[in-house]
Design a protein around this motif. Sequence first.
Motif, PDB file in Angstrom:
ATOM      1  N   PHE A 158       0.834  -1.196   0.000  1.00  0.00           N
ATOM      2  CA  PHE A 158       0.000   0.000   0.000  1.00  0.00           C
ATOM      3  C   PHE A 158       0.877   1.257   0.000  1.00  0.00           C
ATOM      4  O   PHE A 158       2.031   1.214   0.439  1.00  0.00           O
ATOM      5  CB  PHE A 158      -0.910  -0.004   1.223  1.00  0.00           C
ATOM      6  N   PRO A 159       0.329   2.386  -0.441  1.00  0.00           N
ATOM      7  CA  PRO A 159       1.116   3.627  -0.500  1.00  0.00           C
ATOM      8  C   PRO A 159       1.717   4.055   0.842  1.00  0.00           C
ATOM      9  O   PRO A 159       2.796   4.624   0.877  1.00  0.00           O
ATOM     10  CB  PRO A 159       0.102   4.664  -0.993  1.00  0.00           C
ATOM     11  N   GLN A 160       1.029   3.751   1.951  1.00  0.00           N
ATOM     12  CA  GLN A 160       1.525   4.203   3.251  1.00  0.00           C
ATOM     13  C   GLN A 160       2.274   3.104   4.008  1.00  0.00           C
ATOM     14  O   GLN A 160       2.512   3.225   5.203  1.00  0.00           O
ATOM     15  CB  GLN A 160       0.364   4.756   4.073  1.00  0.00           C
ATOM     16  N   GLY A 161       2.649   2.002   3.300  1.00  0.00           N
ATOM     17  CA  GLY A 161       3.540   1.008   3.882  1.00  0.00           C
ATOM     18  C   GLY A 161       2.919  -0.316   4.294  1.00  0.00           C
ATOM     19  O   GLY A 161       3.644  -1.277   4.544  1.00  0.00           O
TER      20      GLY A 161
ATOM     21  N   ARG B  91     -11.416  -2.361  -2.154  1.00  0.00           N
ATOM     22  CA  ARG B  91     -11.409  -0.907  -2.287  1.00  0.00           C
ATOM     23  C   ARG B  91      -9.988  -0.423  -1.992  1.00  0.00           C
ATOM     24  O   ARG B  91      -9.397  -0.806  -0.989  1.00  0.00           O
ATOM     25  CB  ARG B  91     -12.401  -0.311  -1.292  1.00  0.00           C
ATOM     26  N   PHE B  92      -9.438   0.386  -2.882  1.00  0.00           N
ATOM     27  CA  PHE B  92      -8.096   0.949  -2.707  1.00  0.00           C
ATOM     28  C   PHE B  92      -8.263   2.296  -2.011  1.00  0.00           C
ATOM     29  O   PHE B  92      -8.316   3.338  -2.653  1.00  0.00           O
ATOM     30  CB  PHE B  92      -7.401   1.107  -4.063  1.00  0.00           C
ATOM     31  N   GLU B  93      -8.337   2.266  -0.678  1.00  0.00           N
ATOM     32  CA  GLU B  93      -8.726   3.446   0.092  1.00  0.00           C
ATOM     33  C   GLU B  93      -7.609   4.478   0.255  1.00  0.00           C
ATOM     34  O   GLU B  93      -7.892   5.640   0.490  1.00  0.00           O
ATOM     35  CB  GLU B  93      -9.269   3.013   1.451  1.00  0.00           C
ATOM     36  N   GLU B  94      -6.355   4.050   0.145  1.00  0.00           N
ATOM     37  CA  GLU B  94      -5.238   4.988   0.261  1.00  0.00           C
ATOM     38  C   GLU B  94      -4.913   5.544  -1.115  1.00  0.00           C
ATOM     39  O   GLU B  94      -4.817   4.798  -2.082  1.00  0.00           O
ATOM     40  CB  GLU B  94      -4.001   4.283   0.826  1.00  0.00           C
ATOM     41  N   SER B  95      -4.727   6.847  -1.208  1.00  0.00           N
ATOM     42  CA  SER B  95      -4.330   7.405  -2.498  1.00  0.00           C
ATOM     43  C   SER B  95      -2.823   7.236  -2.660  1.00  0.00           C
ATOM     44  O   SER B  95      -2.075   7.226  -1.688  1.00  0.00           O
ATOM     45  CB  SER B  95      -4.720   8.878  -2.595  1.00  0.00           C
ATOM     46  N   GLY B  96      -2.400   7.050  -3.912  1.00  0.00           N
ATOM     47  CA  GLY B  96      -0.987   6.861  -4.193  1.00  0.00           C
ATOM     48  C   GLY B  96      -0.730   5.596  -4.986  1.00  0.00           C
ATOM     49  O   GLY B  96      -1.621   5.020  -5.584  1.00  0.00           O
ATOM     50  N   ARG B  97       0.519   5.166  -4.956  1.00  0.00           N
ATOM     51  CA  ARG B  97       0.987   4.039  -5.769  1.00  0.00           C
ATOM     52  C   ARG B  97       0.936   2.742  -4.971  1.00  0.00           C
ATOM     53  O   ARG B  97       1.469   2.650  -3.868  1.00  0.00           O
ATOM     54  CB  ARG B  97       2.416   4.316  -6.218  1.00  0.00           C
TER      55      ARG B  97
END
Length: 162
Positions: A79-82, A120-126
């Motif tokens: 996930f984008p935040q790790g 659902r991809f709740e975190e924005s980013g890569r």
Amino acid sequence: MRSVFSVSSLILTIVLFSSCDKNRVFDEYESIQGWHKDSLVNFELKNIDSLKTYNLFINIRNNNDYQYSNLFLITEIKFPQGKVISDTLEYDMSKPNGEWLGTGFGDVKENKLWYKENVRFEESGRYEVSIQQAMRKNGEVNGIQELQGITDVGFRIEKRDN
């Protein structure tokens, strides 16, 4: 006149083929020859709408060089935040009589394998998805060094009809 007909035919073909797969959000493949046990197949996901729900698939193409009736995979979604989600998966690749599952004519078969649904991809980013083969022969501890017969590994995201 002939070029107008050619351009019109081209536009019609593009419209028809693009409308046939209206649920596709992401669909990429990586070709491989001899899938080493330590090799990762990676897919980078960008700009996935965080408000929509999706179904995820792993696509595998195999030929007659594949010697097994099943396939074990290890997947990770970063996930984008790790945060990282890891899964160990098993898929059937053939029927009990040895006939390959999947679609296609001739030597190569394609399998669209369910991975996750209602995601659902709740975190924005890569996001990054990695897929690794985890095949072992019965009774052996060490994995198969070079898995033969898998020609392509793909990852697909489809919009879920709500």
